[in-house]
Design a protein around this motif. Sequence first.
Motif, PDB file in Angstrom:
ATOM      1  N   ASP A 258       0.829  -1.215   0.000  1.00  0.00           N
ATOM      2  CA  ASP A 258       0.000   0.000   0.000  1.00  0.00           C
ATOM      3  C   ASP A 258       0.860   1.261   0.000  1.00  0.00           C
ATOM      4  O   ASP A 258       0.561   2.245   0.689  1.00  0.00           O
ATOM      5  CB  ASP A 258      -0.942   0.015   1.210  1.00  0.00           C
ATOM      6  CG  ASP A 258      -1.965  -1.103   1.167  1.00  0.00           C
ATOM      7  OD1 ASP A 258      -2.131  -1.741   0.111  1.00  0.00           O
ATOM      8  OD2 ASP A 258      -2.600  -1.351   2.221  1.00  0.00           O
TER       9      ASP A 258
ATOM     10  N   THR B  57       1.661  -3.581  12.071  1.00  0.00           N
ATOM     11  CA  THR B  57       1.424  -4.997  11.849  1.00  0.00           C
ATOM     12  C   THR B  57       1.960  -5.758  13.046  1.00  0.00           C
ATOM     13  O   THR B  57       2.530  -5.176  13.971  1.00  0.00           O
ATOM     14  CB  THR B  57       2.055  -5.491  10.528  1.00  0.00           C
ATOM     15  OG1 THR B  57       1.583  -6.811  10.254  1.00  0.00           O
ATOM     16  CG2 THR B  57       3.572  -5.490  10.596  1.00  0.00           C
TER      17      THR B  57
ATOM     18  N   ARG C 286     -11.447  -4.544  13.442  1.00  0.00           N
ATOM     19  CA  ARG C 286     -12.160  -4.028  12.275  1.00  0.00           C
ATOM     20  C   ARG C 286     -12.994  -2.793  12.617  1.00  0.00           C
ATOM     21  O   ARG C 286     -13.116  -1.873  11.802  1.00  0.00           O
ATOM     22  CB  ARG C 286     -13.038  -5.120  11.666  1.00  0.00           C
ATOM     23  CG  ARG C 286     -12.221  -6.214  10.965  1.00  0.00           C
ATOM     24  CD  ARG C 286     -13.110  -7.342  10.456  1.00  0.00           C
ATOM     25  NE  ARG C 286     -14.132  -6.845   9.533  1.00  0.00           N
ATOM     26  CZ  ARG C 286     -13.932  -6.653   8.226  1.00  0.00           C
ATOM     27  NH1 ARG C 286     -12.751  -6.902   7.690  1.00  0.00           N
ATOM     28  NH2 ARG C 286     -14.918  -6.222   7.462  1.00  0.00           N
TER      29      ARG C 286
ATOM     30  N   GLY D  87     -10.841   0.221  12.190  1.00  0.00           N
ATOM     31  CA  GLY D  87     -10.193   0.438  10.900  1.00  0.00           C
ATOM     32  C   GLY D  87      -8.905  -0.329  10.701  1.00  0.00           C
ATOM     33  O   GLY D  87      -8.072   0.056   9.866  1.00  0.00           O
ATOM     34  N   ILE D  88      -8.725  -1.418  11.430  1.00  0.00           N
ATOM     35  CA  ILE D  88      -7.517  -2.233  11.316  1.00  0.00           C
ATOM     36  C   ILE D  88      -7.882  -3.532  10.614  1.00  0.00           C
ATOM     37  O   ILE D  88      -8.790  -4.253  11.038  1.00  0.00           O
ATOM     38  CB  ILE D  88      -6.900  -2.514  12.702  1.00  0.00           C
ATOM     39  CG1 ILE D  88      -6.536  -1.191  13.385  1.00  0.00           C
ATOM     40  CG2 ILE D  88      -5.673  -3.408  12.590  1.00  0.00           C
ATOM     41  CD1 ILE D  88      -6.138  -1.332  14.839  1.00  0.00           C
ATOM     42  N   GLU D  89      -7.192  -3.821   9.527  1.00  0.00           N
ATOM     43  CA  GLU D  89      -7.479  -4.982   8.696  1.00  0.00           C
ATOM     44  C   GLU D  89      -6.890  -6.249   9.315  1.00  0.00           C
ATOM     45  O   GLU D  89      -5.740  -6.258   9.755  1.00  0.00           O
ATOM     46  CB  GLU D  89      -6.865  -4.751   7.309  1.00  0.00           C
ATOM     47  CG  GLU D  89      -7.116  -5.828   6.298  1.00  0.00           C
ATOM     48  CD  GLU D  89      -6.463  -5.500   4.959  1.00  0.00           C
ATOM     49  OE1 GLU D  89      -6.890  -6.097   3.952  1.00  0.00           O
ATOM     50  OE2 GLU D  89      -5.530  -4.667   4.914  1.00  0.00           O
ATOM     51  N   VAL D  90      -7.673  -7.311   9.349  1.00  0.00           N
ATOM     52  CA  VAL D  90      -7.176  -8.627   9.766  1.00  0.00           C
ATOM     53  C   VAL D  90      -6.684  -9.340   8.516  1.00  0.00           C
ATOM     54  O   VAL D  90      -7.443  -9.548   7.565  1.00  0.00           O
ATOM     55  CB  VAL D  90      -8.276  -9.440  10.471  1.00  0.00           C
ATOM     56  CG1 VAL D  90      -7.781 -10.856  10.783  1.00  0.00           C
ATOM     57  CG2 VAL D  90      -8.717  -8.726  11.751  1.00  0.00           C
ATOM     58  N   THR D  91      -5.405  -9.722   8.495  1.00  0.00           N
ATOM     59  CA  THR D  91      -4.794 -10.239   7.272  1.00  0.00           C
ATOM     60  C   THR D  91      -4.497 -11.739   7.314  1.00  0.00           C
ATOM     61  O   THR D  91      -4.232 -12.336   6.273  1.00  0.00           O
ATOM     62  CB  THR D  91      -3.490  -9.483   6.978  1.00  0.00           C
ATOM     63  OG1 THR D  91      -2.591  -9.644   8.087  1.00  0.00           O
ATOM     64  CG2 THR D  91      -3.765  -7.998   6.767  1.00  0.00           C
TER      65      THR D  91
ATOM     66  N   PHE E  46      -2.371  -8.457  11.404  1.00  0.00           N
ATOM     67  CA  PHE E  46      -3.190  -7.282  11.098  1.00  0.00           C
ATOM     68  C   PHE E  46      -2.359  -6.247  10.351  1.00  0.00           C
ATOM     69  O   PHE E  46      -1.119  -6.321  10.300  1.00  0.00           O
ATOM     70  CB  PHE E  46      -3.744  -6.679  12.397  1.00  0.00           C
ATOM     71  CG  PHE E  46      -2.666  -6.336  13.418  1.00  0.00           C
ATOM     72  CD1 PHE E  46      -2.051  -5.098  13.423  1.00  0.00           C
ATOM     73  CD2 PHE E  46      -2.263  -7.280  14.356  1.00  0.00           C
ATOM     74  CE1 PHE E  46      -1.062  -4.790  14.345  1.00  0.00           C
ATOM     75  CE2 PHE E  46      -1.271  -6.979  15.286  1.00  0.00           C
ATOM     76  CZ  PHE E  46      -0.662  -5.729  15.271  1.00  0.00           C
ATOM     77  N   TRP E  47      -3.052  -5.257   9.785  1.00  0.00           N
ATOM     78  CA  TRP E  47      -2.380  -4.201   9.024  1.00  0.00           C
ATOM     79  C   TRP E  47      -3.240  -2.948   8.994  1.00  0.00           C
ATOM     80  O   TRP E  47      -4.473  -3.022   8.885  1.00  0.00           O
ATOM     81  CB  TRP E  47      -2.109  -4.656   7.585  1.00  0.00           C
ATOM     82  CG  TRP E  47      -1.637  -3.547   6.674  1.00  0.00           C
ATOM     83  CD1 TRP E  47      -2.396  -2.791   5.828  1.00  0.00           C
ATOM     84  CD2 TRP E  47      -0.303  -3.067   6.537  1.00  0.00           C
ATOM     85  NE1 TRP E  47      -1.623  -1.871   5.172  1.00  0.00           N
ATOM     86  CE2 TRP E  47      -0.319  -2.023   5.579  1.00  0.00           C
ATOM     87  CE3 TRP E  47       0.910  -3.419   7.114  1.00  0.00           C
ATOM     88  CZ2 TRP E  47       0.834  -1.329   5.197  1.00  0.00           C
ATOM     89  CZ3 TRP E  47       2.057  -2.731   6.728  1.00  0.00           C
ATOM     90  CH2 TRP E  47       2.006  -1.700   5.790  1.00  0.00           C
ATOM     91  N   ALA E  48      -2.591  -1.788   9.096  1.00  0.00           N
ATOM     92  CA  ALA E  48      -3.238  -0.494   8.859  1.00  0.00           C
ATOM     93  C   ALA E  48      -2.144   0.541   8.686  1.00  0.00           C
ATOM     94  O   ALA E  48      -0.992   0.337   9.100  1.00  0.00           O
ATOM     95  CB  ALA E  48      -4.161  -0.101  10.005  1.00  0.00           C
TER      96      ALA E  48
END
Length: 313
Positions: free
Chosen positions: A77, A245, A263, A266-270, A288-290
């Motif tokens: 990103d 992360t 979530r 606003g934190i993505e579970v990867t 996770f990722w943001a």
Amino acid sequence: MRKTHFAAASIVLAVLITAADAQKIDWQIFAEPFVSTAHAQDIDWQKVDDILGRKPAVSGDVHRYGFPRTDLSVSLDGVSIKPALALGGWLAFKPMHGGAMVMGDLVLLDGEISPVMGKMIANGLEITAVHNHLLRANPETFYMHVAGHGDPVKLATAIHDALAESRTPLTVAMSTAPPAVDLDTAQLDQIIGVKGQANGGVYQFNVPRRDPITQEGMQLTPVGPMGVAIGINFQPTGGGKAAITGDFVLTSDEVNPVITALRTHGIEVTALHSHMLDEQPRLFFMHFWANDDALQLARGLRAALDKTASTKS
């Protein structure tokens, strides 16, 4: 008089045996610290260091060796990922039962997985997981978890030979001054609830769980070096923002509450998966990722931590 003493001793012995049987006392718990210390003294760590081509970070009786993929240029990103953020392979050796146990997490490209795995298996090591940690990374990276038990020198040799099948740097480059972490780290410490530390331009947290974690009858301590603490990494991306992360270490009942908390903020579970095969209690690792305002993300991570049985200062 002798009969009286013998009878009394017999009664005490019977009580102790009955109590031990009823409670299933594991006497190894009492002997383990002494056994571990003795084994640690017997191990020629210099040979292990020489084989692996680097010095370890020593915590208690654990020797942890870092294998960062400094050879890779990975972006996600629009963020150029530092090795300490998500590319830091490692191996941890802990003395046990006449030798050492080794656990590790190796960062590999897709074309490196099969040759490294083949060499590991041929040399008697176990593969306990292969999976992603990130999404959309370019190039895509994978993570191979390994384990073994035996002579630490032989284990180190086997792992070195396996890693030679990849492009993982097997010699340590000259260190340079790491970039400053341009974040309000005092505020991050306060929000997360433990003290973080800077490493290679990344601000890192290890948050232990309250419950002990064991594998093969051994308690996995210290939890950070053994890879069973909740890991949270912040890499500054400018203007008070950070890419985050890491992985949450969870029991089954914590998985979905933590997903919801992340979530919601606003934190993505990867990724969600196991790292080991026979740990107690059974654990799941959530990555996770943001990339957003660092303090805002820290509050979201704290909300997720509050759904776990983790420690807080």
